[in-house]
Enzyme design. Sequence first.
Site, PDB file in Angstrom:
ATOM      1  N   ASP A   1      -7.845  22.055  -7.870  1.00  0.00           N
ATOM      2  CA  ASP A   1      -8.265  21.078  -8.685  1.00  0.00           C
ATOM      3  C   ASP A   1      -7.730  21.435 -10.048  1.00  0.00           C
ATOM      4  O   ASP A   1      -8.243  22.168 -10.984  1.00  0.00           O
ATOM      5  CB  ASP A   1      -9.506  20.734  -8.825  1.00  0.00           C
ATOM      6  CG  ASP A   1     -10.134  19.472  -9.608  1.00  0.00           C
ATOM      7  OD1 ASP A   1      -9.241  19.122 -10.541  1.00  0.00           O
ATOM      8  OD2 ASP A   1     -11.056  19.020  -9.437  1.00  0.00           O
TER       9      ASP A   1
ATOM     10  N   ARG B   1       0.806  -1.106   0.162  1.00  0.00           N
ATOM     11  CA  ARG B   1       0.071  -0.034  -0.019  1.00  0.00           C
ATOM     12  C   ARG B   1       0.694   1.244   0.145  1.00  0.00           C
ATOM     13  O   ARG B   1       0.359   2.220  -0.592  1.00  0.00           O
ATOM     14  CB  ARG B   1      -0.980  -0.063   1.221  1.00  0.00           C
ATOM     15  CG  ARG B   1      -2.133   0.936   1.256  1.00  0.00           C
ATOM     16  CD  ARG B   1      -2.734   0.803   2.303  1.00  0.00           C
ATOM     17  NE  ARG B   1      -2.280   1.044   3.613  1.00  0.00           N
ATOM     18  CZ  ARG B   1      -2.665  -0.041   4.664  1.00  0.00           C
ATOM     19  NH1 ARG B   1      -2.975  -1.111   4.476  1.00  0.00           N
ATOM     20  NH2 ARG B   1      -1.784   0.207   5.713  1.00  0.00           N
TER      21      ARG B   1
HETATM   22  C1  LIG Z   1     -13.251  13.790 -13.563  1.00  0.00           C
HETATM   23  C2  LIG Z   1     -12.982  14.939 -12.687  1.00  0.00           C
HETATM   24  C3  LIG Z   1     -12.868  14.669 -11.206  1.00  0.00           C
HETATM   25  C4  LIG Z   1     -12.983  13.333 -10.650  1.00  0.00           C
HETATM   26  O1  LIG Z   1     -12.041  12.358 -11.296  1.00  0.00           O
HETATM   27  P1  LIG Z   1     -12.487  10.853 -11.206  1.00  0.00           P
HETATM   28  O2  LIG Z   1     -11.141   9.993 -11.450  1.00  0.00           O
HETATM   29  O3  LIG Z   1     -13.438  10.677 -12.395  1.00  0.00           O
HETATM   30  O4  LIG Z   1     -13.031  10.554  -9.761  1.00  0.00           O
HETATM   31  C5  LIG Z   1     -12.309  15.726 -10.312  1.00  0.00           C
HETATM   32  N1  LIG Z   1     -12.270  17.075 -10.951  1.00  0.00           N
HETATM   33  C6  LIG Z   1     -12.448  17.398 -12.184  1.00  0.00           C
HETATM   34  C7  LIG Z   1     -12.376  18.793 -12.586  1.00  0.00           C
HETATM   35  C8  LIG Z   1     -12.820  16.344 -13.185  1.00  0.00           C
HETATM   36  O5  LIG Z   1     -13.074  16.759 -14.311  1.00  0.00           O
END
Ligand SMILES: *Cc1c(COP(=O)(O)O)cnc(C)c1O
Length: 394
Positions: free
Chosen positions: A185, A58
Amino acid sequence: MDSSHPSQQQPETRLVTSGRDTKAQKGFVNPPVFHGSTVLYPTAEDLHAHRGEFTYGRHGSPTTKAFQETLMALEGPQCVGVGIVPSGLSAISTTLLSVLKTGDHILVVDNIYRPSRNFCNGMLARFGVETTYFDPLIGTGIDKLFKPNTRAVLVEAPGSQSFEMPDIRAIAEVAHARGALVIDDNTWATPLFHRSLDQGVDISMQAATKYIGGHSDIMFGTISANAKTWPMVAEGIRLLGVCAGPDDVFLALRGLRTLSVRLAQHHRSGLEMARWLASRPEVARVLHPGLESDPGHAIWKRDFTGASGLFSIVLKPAPQQAVDTMLNTLKLFGMGFSWGGFESLAIPFDCDAYRTATKWSPGGPTLRLHIGLENTDDLKADLDRGFAALKAAM
Ligand SMILES: *Cc1c(COP(=O)(O)O)cnc(C)c1O
């Protein structure tokens, strides 16, 4: 300048050279996929001291190490650690659980990825963390939203449906003066086009499911942290027990190796299609920060070195059933949610259904497009057919 040292190399070169240990791999360019849980210790003394580069499945393997080193080299000197988690949403939840505690307050941009909002409103609320959403265009005006217990600001630039461009530098300046962390993000631009850790962000996350994977075949998330935040993130990952499957880590590393050529093409084709769509009589507005006419263009130009292939359009008013007919007519643009792969996508969306700090009234049906790696003439021909079907159905 010694161009053989990774820190002196351009990002495209770093993506290719980093995380490689040819000698350990008996001459092979790529690391093997280590499938493993148990790691054996050579002596009882090593066992008692938990001594060894790898100690438990892990906690990492040579495969994850190669990926982490490569992403770290791309993120730049501010990045001191990369956490690996099973999805992009897990990157968000793991990060927030790592830095927040009961009684904290978090500021979240109103154009955030919807499942991130659901996590704040669901689990964080249940654990006694309060969320306030803010206007993506708030800039330094965010100062008035801080409370004594505001611990973090969560941003996303641009928002992946409405494409408003928050001023992360301005927000970070205020947040740091208030003693709060900034979490980004960065999935849309990736660290190749947006070095967010260099611009005041403390933790930069990727849904590596998208452009890093690049082939619509993995679920994967990453958390890149600076010196201030890495100890918290590393502890959070350890306590929560999150990790990712070795095959997905390998595919994500393979994706990183070609990220620069894929993103360069998404950038070019995306802008070409955005300009073409802006000239279409059926389209009221194109939401793409790379267009000179876009309200977020100045910030994009200042902070980003490219645009990916994802943007939205607002159609002139049309009944939903006519838009559905258009979507059903398209052959190259598939209907699906996860973007960043090689293929083009078109999907309707409605931000107004969930935004709370700001009203979003586009004035017509909205479609989010992902421009893949197909030839743009073919993509235009496909949309031409779609627009003809839209008109015929009105
Ligand atoms: C798709 C996405 C996520 C989540 O990613 P997953 O791998 O599908 O969980 C988070 N933030 C943004 C901006 C995304 O487009």
